[in-house]
Scaffold this motif. Sequence first.
Motif, PDB file in Angstrom:
ATOM      1  N   UNK A 103     -70.597  18.733  39.702  1.00  0.00           N
ATOM      2  CA  UNK A 103     -71.077  19.889  39.973  1.00  0.00           C
ATOM      3  C   UNK A 103     -70.993  20.984  38.901  1.00  0.00           C
ATOM      4  N   UNK A 104     -70.025  20.824  38.097  1.00  0.00           N
ATOM      5  CA  UNK A 104     -69.519  21.806  36.910  1.00  0.00           C
ATOM      6  C   UNK A 104     -69.119  21.729  35.549  1.00  0.00           C
ATOM      7  N   UNK A 105     -69.854  22.351  34.570  1.00  0.00           N
ATOM      8  CA  UNK A 105     -70.173  23.168  34.440  1.00  0.00           C
ATOM      9  C   UNK A 105     -72.290  23.037  34.915  1.00  0.00           C
ATOM     10  N   UNK A 131     -63.371  15.574  42.962  1.00  0.00           N
ATOM     11  CA  UNK A 131     -62.770  14.871  41.823  1.00  0.00           C
ATOM     12  C   UNK A 131     -62.728  15.949  40.564  1.00  0.00           C
ATOM     13  N   UNK A 132     -61.318  15.924  40.069  1.00  0.00           N
ATOM     14  CA  UNK A 132     -61.025  16.771  38.442  1.00  0.00           C
ATOM     15  C   UNK A 132     -62.604  15.464  37.466  1.00  0.00           C
ATOM     16  N   UNK A 137     -66.586  16.892  26.256  1.00  0.00           N
ATOM     17  CA  UNK A 137     -65.500  18.540  24.937  1.00  0.00           C
ATOM     18  C   UNK A 137     -64.218  18.313  25.276  1.00  0.00           C
ATOM     19  N   UNK A 138     -63.785  17.178  26.517  1.00  0.00           N
ATOM     20  CA  UNK A 138     -61.986  17.296  26.832  1.00  0.00           C
ATOM     21  C   UNK A 138     -61.272  18.587  27.602  1.00  0.00           C
ATOM     22  N   UNK A 139     -63.327  19.193  28.756  1.00  0.00           N
ATOM     23  CA  UNK A 139     -63.304  19.785  29.215  1.00  0.00           C
ATOM     24  C   UNK A 139     -62.359  18.983  30.819  1.00  0.00           C
ATOM     25  N   UNK A 140     -62.299  20.013  31.930  1.00  0.00           N
ATOM     26  CA  UNK A 140     -61.628  20.092  32.735  1.00  0.00           C
ATOM     27  C   UNK A 140     -63.169  19.792  33.640  1.00  0.00           C
ATOM     28  N   UNK A 141     -64.249  18.842  34.236  1.00  0.00           N
ATOM     29  CA  UNK A 141     -65.239  19.578  34.858  1.00  0.00           C
ATOM     30  C   UNK A 141     -64.785  18.665  36.723  1.00  0.00           C
ATOM     31  N   UNK A 142     -65.904  19.455  37.674  1.00  0.00           N
ATOM     32  CA  UNK A 142     -65.515  18.751  38.882  1.00  0.00           C
ATOM     33  C   UNK A 142     -66.866  17.664  38.834  1.00  0.00           C
TER      34      UNK A 142
END
Lengths: 150, 185
Positions: A103-105, A131-132, A137-142
Amino acid sequence: MKADDGGVAGFFEDLPVLMFVLVGVVTLVLCCTWVSRNLNAVQVQEELDSLAEDIVDSVMSRLLKPETPGLAPSASSAQKMDILDIASRVSGGRHYLVAMIARYPSCTWLNTGSDTNTVPPDATGYCSRLLNVIDGYERIVVLEVRAIVW
Amino acid sequence: MCGNSDSESSAQLAVMDAIVFFIGAVLVSNILLSYVVTLPNHSPESSIVGDTDPAEILRTFLATSLCESVVVDLGQKFYLDDRTTAAESLAIELLALEVGHDLNQFVHLNRLIYDMIRAVCNQAYEPHLLVFDVDDDLSGPVLSIPSAHEATKSAYASSTEIPGSGATVYLAELILYPTLLPELV
């Protein structure tokens, strides 16, 4: 001979009585039929919603891995997950469609799984959870896990 | 004569009985219908659960990375990388506001935070994020994203505490306003 005046008059006098009784009975019967149909539909809907919730819970627990608490799952593990294997264990013979959507980014479909190609009928159960997860890129996304059951 | 008046009164009595029965039937029908309408799946609130739970959205949003680098100019430039979470960026913004910086310096960051919430929540709802100082309950929100929002009759909300600087604790509240009629959501 005695004329049966009372009998003839009684019939016409009884017509309003008959009308009120008939309308009352018809109202009751229609209402009871509608209520029983609705109660049945509500029960079926609750069962389908509960089943959709079970499927989403199973997919989520496989992603979150209870044996490693605190570690966020990765988006790639969600992409590689065998949804059919997990969902078929809890579907109870019902048809289902499970989708994992980032859902994000960006809004992208990561993984889907269904046991059939048929179109869902009117009565469907639905559940969706967020959930995350960690992306490449080691980013926390949705991530959203959706299930439709019919 | 006497027989006629007897039959008339008994006919009136029968009509009265039928009317009472009819009223009783209508009342019972009404009770049954009102019972069905109050069932959980018939209430508009049932659609909010699971699909758009504000608590779930708020928890997920706060743990999500910005996924975009943001530079905040506070005299010296603060660089928030794309892995900085929404909770961390809010904490930095609240700290800056606490020491007297202007809200206009965070326009880009707040726009990004708003886009994040919009992406996470159902499109049938309009989100509004408010942050309050827990100790100062008399004043209004410290931060409001978007800055102004027209309140509607029905809304769904959830709140959670987010740590600020030192002993200051903030309360983040997410309000979801239905953009459609509640019955259609």
